[in-house]
Write a protein that holds these residues in place. Structure first.
Motif, PDB file in Angstrom:
ATOM      1  N   GLY A 158       0.786  -1.227   0.000  1.00  0.00           N
ATOM      2  CA  GLY A 158       0.000   0.000   0.000  1.00  0.00           C
ATOM      3  C   GLY A 158       0.816   1.274   0.000  1.00  0.00           C
ATOM      4  N   SER A 159       2.007   1.223  -0.577  1.00  0.00           N
ATOM      5  CA  SER A 159       2.846   2.425  -0.587  1.00  0.00           C
ATOM      6  C   SER A 159       2.529   3.355  -1.742  1.00  0.00           C
ATOM      7  N   GLY A 160       1.775   2.863  -2.735  1.00  0.00           N
ATOM      8  CA  GLY A 160       1.444   3.671  -3.895  1.00  0.00           C
ATOM      9  C   GLY A 160       2.575   3.722  -4.902  1.00  0.00           C
ATOM     10  N   PRO A 161       2.331   4.302  -6.086  1.00  0.00           N
ATOM     11  CA  PRO A 161       3.375   4.395  -7.113  1.00  0.00           C
ATOM     12  C   PRO A 161       4.575   5.191  -6.618  1.00  0.00           C
ATOM     13  N   SER A 162       5.705   4.966  -7.251  1.00  0.00           N
ATOM     14  CA  SER A 162       6.916   5.691  -6.889  1.00  0.00           C
ATOM     15  C   SER A 162       6.751   7.188  -7.119  1.00  0.00           C
ATOM     16  N   THR A 163       7.385   7.976  -6.262  1.00  0.00           N
ATOM     17  CA  THR A 163       7.335   9.436  -6.397  1.00  0.00           C
ATOM     18  C   THR A 163       8.720  10.020  -6.689  1.00  0.00           C
ATOM     19  N   ILE A 164       9.620   9.207  -7.258  1.00  0.00           N
ATOM     20  CA  ILE A 164      10.963   9.705  -7.550  1.00  0.00           C
ATOM     21  C   ILE A 164      10.897  10.889  -8.507  1.00  0.00           C
ATOM     22  N   SER A 165      11.819  11.813  -8.337  1.00  0.00           N
ATOM     23  CA  SER A 165      11.815  13.024  -9.156  1.00  0.00           C
ATOM     24  C   SER A 165      12.257  12.724 -10.586  1.00  0.00           C
ATOM     25  N   VAL A 213       6.311  -2.140   5.591  1.00  0.00           N
ATOM     26  CA  VAL A 213       6.506  -3.588   5.587  1.00  0.00           C
ATOM     27  C   VAL A 213       5.483  -4.302   6.467  1.00  0.00           C
ATOM     28  N   ASP A 214       4.993  -3.662   7.504  1.00  0.00           N
ATOM     29  CA  ASP A 214       4.013  -4.297   8.382  1.00  0.00           C
ATOM     30  C   ASP A 214       2.670  -4.521   7.689  1.00  0.00           C
ATOM     31  N   ARG A 215       2.477  -3.870   6.540  1.00  0.00           N
ATOM     32  CA  ARG A 215       1.237  -4.058   5.785  1.00  0.00           C
ATOM     33  C   ARG A 215       1.300  -5.268   4.849  1.00  0.00           C
ATOM     34  N   LEU A 216       2.449  -5.907   4.759  1.00  0.00           N
ATOM     35  CA  LEU A 216       2.582  -7.053   3.864  1.00  0.00           C
ATOM     36  C   LEU A 216       1.632  -8.165   4.324  1.00  0.00           C
TER      37      LEU A 216
END
Length: 237
Positions: A158-165, A213-216
């Motif tokens: 549940g981290s969502g898509p990457s937000t890298i610049s 990681v606890d959401r895995l």
């Protein structure tokens, strides 16, 4: 979480433990394709006599470039530990910041920036420095990921898509103000995890995903295949 936060970057690269785990997404160990082969080919095609790698990590790629091209290679990193590891490989490795490179104008035929530009706080400043130290007609080989890279893992926690610049999607826009020509080569594939334990180990190594990681879930598909999406930008002055 911002991957260009200097304090976060300093902590993350104080040693190489988590970086080596993450590198399996690129080296082909469980995917069959080593994206770095395409990087080396892009450098070799420029027939360089001198190469600078910024953000060299433990120096494996710089060593590979030196071996394949015969060029004089200088490797730099902000992390003293990474520079120490690169020197152990016999490389000319130095502590340096891509935003303020300690080299004269036009010093290199090629600059390599592999999976690191999204860590640079002032990216335009860093790219201006890269363009400055390249000779006229010189080449930047910059490697990054798509925002959908390993999206299956991101969805699991549940981290969502990457937000890298600096990403596949944004890289050209960042490069155009500094370089005359920009081309992109995509290197896609998959990363296979045998079981939940291997998925958890990878998530724990990730800067962006480890806080989740606890959401895995307790049960996941085994083996798990995650899409890999890397891109190589070749930009010339």
């Amino acid at each position: 979480m911002r991957l260009d936060d200097p304090e976060l970057v300093a902590r993350e690269y104080a040693d190489d433990a988590r970086l080596r785990k993450r590198a399996s997404a690129y080296t082909g160990a469980t995917s069959g394709v080593d994206a770095r082969e395409h990087v080396v080919a892009a450098v070799r095609a420029a027939r360089p006599a001198s190469v600078l790698e910024v953000g060299c990590g433990w120096g494996e790629l710089a060593e590979w470039v030196a071996r394949e091209t015969g060029a004089q290679v200088v490797a730099t990193d902000l992390s003293e530990r990474m520079v120490e590891l690169a020197r152990e490989r016999g490389l000319d490795a130095r502590v340096a910041d891509v935003q303020e490179l300690p080299f004269p104008d036009g010093a290199f035929d090629v600059v390599v920036a592999a999976w690191m530009l999204y860590h640079v706080p002032e990216l335009d400043r860093g790219l201006a420095e890269v363009a400055r130290v390249l000779r006229p007609g010189g080449r930047l080989v910059a490697v990054t990921n798509s925002t959908t890279h390993l999206i299956e893992l991101r969805e699991l926690v549940g981290s969502g898509p990457s937000t890298i610049s600096f990403s596949r999607e944004t890289g050209e826009a960042f490069l155009r103000p500094h370089f005359g020509t920009v081309r992109r080569e995509d290197v896609d594939g998959h990363l296979e995890f045998a079981d939940r334990a291997s998925v958890e180990a990878y998530v724990r190594s990730s800067i962006a995903m480890s806080p989740f990681v606890d959401r895995l879930p307790a049960t996941i598909p085994e083996p798990l295949r995650a899409r890999r999406a890397s891109s190589i930008f070749m930009a010339e002055t």
